[in-house]
Design a protein around this motif. Structure first.
Motif, mmCIF file in Angstrom:
data_model
loop_
_atom_site.group_PDB
_atom_site.id
_atom_site.type_symbol
_atom_site.label_atom_id
_atom_site.label_comp_id
_atom_site.label_asym_id
_atom_site.label_seq_id
_atom_site.Cartn_x
_atom_site.Cartn_y
_atom_site.Cartn_z
ATOM 1 N N PRO A 52 46.731 44.367 8.093
ATOM 2 C CA PRO A 52 45.941 43.195 8.503
ATOM 3 C C PRO A 52 45.940 42.058 7.481
ATOM 4 O O PRO A 52 45.683 40.912 7.843
ATOM 5 N N HIS A 53 46.232 42.363 6.206
ATOM 6 C CA HIS A 53 46.263 41.315 5.186
ATOM 7 C C HIS A 53 47.468 40.383 5.325
ATOM 8 O O HIS A 53 47.572 39.404 4.594
ATOM 9 N N THR A 54 48.353 40.692 6.256
ATOM 10 C CA THR A 54 49.526 39.844 6.468
ATOM 11 C C THR A 54 49.124 38.414 6.822
ATOM 12 O O THR A 54 49.838 37.454 6.506
ATOM 13 N N THR A 55 47.973 38.253 7.470
ATOM 14 C CA THR A 55 47.521 36.910 7.852
ATOM 15 C C THR A 55 47.246 36.028 6.628
ATOM 16 O O THR A 55 47.260 34.799 6.737
ATOM 17 N N LYS A 56 47.024 36.639 5.464
ATOM 18 C CA LYS A 56 46.781 35.858 4.252
ATOM 19 C C LYS A 56 48.023 35.098 3.802
ATOM 20 O O LYS A 56 47.934 34.155 3.009
ATOM 21 N N ALA B 217 61.961 45.156 2.482
ATOM 22 C CA ALA B 217 63.201 45.933 2.453
ATOM 23 C C ALA B 217 63.048 47.291 3.113
ATOM 24 O O ALA B 217 63.918 47.715 3.883
ATOM 25 N N THR B 218 61.947 47.979 2.824
ATOM 26 C CA THR B 218 61.760 49.348 3.321
ATOM 27 C C THR B 218 60.822 49.439 4.519
ATOM 28 O O THR B 218 60.850 50.425 5.249
ATOM 29 N N GLY B 219 59.967 48.439 4.702
ATOM 30 C CA GLY B 219 58.984 48.481 5.774
ATOM 31 C C GLY B 219 57.754 49.303 5.442
ATOM 32 O O GLY B 219 56.840 49.413 6.265
ATOM 33 N N LYS B 220 57.720 49.890 4.240
ATOM 34 C CA LYS B 220 56.578 50.710 3.838
ATOM 35 C C LYS B 220 55.521 49.836 3.163
ATOM 36 O O LYS B 220 55.752 48.674 2.852
ATOM 37 N N SER B 221 54.355 50.436 2.921
ATOM 38 C CA SER B 221 53.257 49.695 2.293
ATOM 39 C C SER B 221 53.569 49.410 0.833
ATOM 40 O O SER B 221 54.193 50.224 0.145
ATOM 41 N N LEU C 76 41.058 38.157 -8.836
ATOM 42 C CA LEU C 76 42.353 38.726 -8.500
ATOM 43 C C LEU C 76 42.178 39.570 -7.245
ATOM 44 O O LEU C 76 41.406 40.524 -7.236
ATOM 45 N N ASN C 77 42.891 39.209 -6.213
ATOM 46 C CA ASN C 77 42.756 39.879 -4.926
ATOM 47 C C ASN C 77 43.981 40.752 -4.673
ATOM 48 O O ASN C 77 45.088 40.246 -4.492
ATOM 49 N N ILE C 78 43.781 42.064 -4.695
ATOM 50 C CA ILE C 78 44.880 43.000 -4.453
ATOM 51 C C ILE C 78 44.915 43.351 -2.970
ATOM 52 O O ILE C 78 43.910 43.772 -2.401
ATOM 53 N N ILE C 79 46.075 43.174 -2.350
ATOM 54 C CA ILE C 79 46.228 43.429 -0.926
ATOM 55 C C ILE C 79 47.435 44.341 -0.692
ATOM 56 O O ILE C 79 48.286 44.514 -1.576
ATOM 57 N N THR C 80 47.488 44.894 0.499
ATOM 58 C CA THR C 80 48.607 45.756 0.891
ATOM 59 C C THR C 80 49.396 45.070 1.998
ATOM 60 O O THR C 80 48.836 44.694 3.027
ATOM 61 N N LEU C 81 50.700 44.905 1.753
ATOM 62 C CA LEU C 81 51.579 44.262 2.725
ATOM 63 C C LEU C 81 52.794 45.151 2.988
ATOM 64 O O LEU C 81 53.047 46.100 2.266
ATOM 65 N N ARG C 82 53.522 44.803 4.011
ATOM 66 C CA ARG C 82 54.726 45.548 4.360
ATOM 67 C C ARG C 82 55.879 45.120 3.454
ATOM 68 O O ARG C 82 56.167 43.929 3.330
#
Length: 279
Positions: free
Chosen positions: A110-114, A32-36, A23-29
């Motif tokens: 940076p995880h957005t590329t996933k 709706a809010t633009g926050k993490s 299970l890979n936990i990532i942080t994305l934008r």
């Protein structure tokens, strides 16, 4: 050696025969809010889930023969990755077609590329963008008309699902007589559907969707304001619970009335009834 442990409640079982799964936990934008915001990747980073966390102080888990001090519960829920792509398409591809690997670039996240791998696993980008091919290269251009049609279809399907269950209608006392309130219930179900979909949209796009499905704009603005206030109150509540501080109890001086003082003065020097029965 200590390691952090987290407790997940997964609705979908692992696809592999083995009970263990990465299970890979990532942080994305957040779209709706633009926050993490935290998300979960499963099945070789092809399935995307949003993470909903339930947390209260002074909680822990017993896992086999060990105690996990982290008492949080995580509920992964499947989310359509196209919701997360819309803000990037709208930002970079309104006037020209751009390859996907160049669209999904975010220095803060940076995880957005996933998401490129997630979208290549079956998501249909041509439902919200115009696709152009040049050999093996595929480029995409933002198409607002396609986006609105896609969102309207989602609202319609969600409205039908809510109407079939009628749980929301019953819990809000909408239905007392089926025939008289049928039109009102349908409108409320569409309002609920729009609210759920808007949790993944910017305020501007949410307003455009409301206009497209015939909802008044005032309800949308009020909903967003109430949501922000609710989140702020919830954060204050959590901080208060985590402070573990107790407010000292102040002693309160009881006021004695003039009548009570007079009775006490009159009773001074007199004997109690029980004294007459003593030897």
């Amino acid at each position: 050696m200590t390691s952090n442990k987290h407790f997940f409640v997964l609705q979908d079982p692992p696809k592999a025969e083995s009970t263990e799964e990465d299970l890979n936990i990532i942080t994305l934008r957040n779209p709706a809010t633009g926050k993490s915001c935290k998300y979960l990747l499963r099945n070789e980073d092809r399935d995307l889930y949003e993470l909903c966390c339930f947390s209260e102080p002074n909680r822990s888990w017993f896992i086999n023969d060990t105690v996990c001090s982290n008492g949080k519960i995580f509920f992964p829920t499947r989310v359509d990755p196209l919701f997360l792509v819309i803000p990037y398409l709208e930002k970079s591809c309104t006037s020209k077609a751009v390859p996907l690997d160049q669209i999904l670039v975010d220095d803060e996240f940076p995880h957005t590329t996933k998401l490129v791998n997630v979208l290549s696993a079956g998501a249909q980008l041509n439902m919200i963008a115009d696709e152009k091919k040049a050999g093996d290269i595929r480029a995409y251009k933002f198409n607002e008309e396609k986006v609105m049609d896609w969102l309207k279809r989602k609202c319609t399907r969600l409205e039908k699902a809510l109407g079939a269950e009628r749980k929301f209608a019953r819990s809000h006392n909408f239905v007392k007589e089926e025939k008289e309130n049928e039109v009102d219930v349908k409108g409320e179900m569409m309002h609920y559907a729009h609210g759920i979909i808007s949790d993944y949209l910017s305020l501007e796009l949410s307003k455009k969707l409301a206009t497209a499905i015939g909802l008044p704009e005032e309800k949308i603005v009020n909903k967003r304001k109430s949501t922000v206030e609710l989140e702020a109150n919830q954060i204050k509540k959590i901080k208060k619970e985590e402070s573990y501080e107790t407010t000292p109890i102040k002693s309160v001086d009881k006021k004695v009335s003039a009548r009570s003082k007079a009775l006490a003065k009159a009773a001074s020097g007199t004997k109690s009834i029980s004294s007459f029965f003593k030897k």
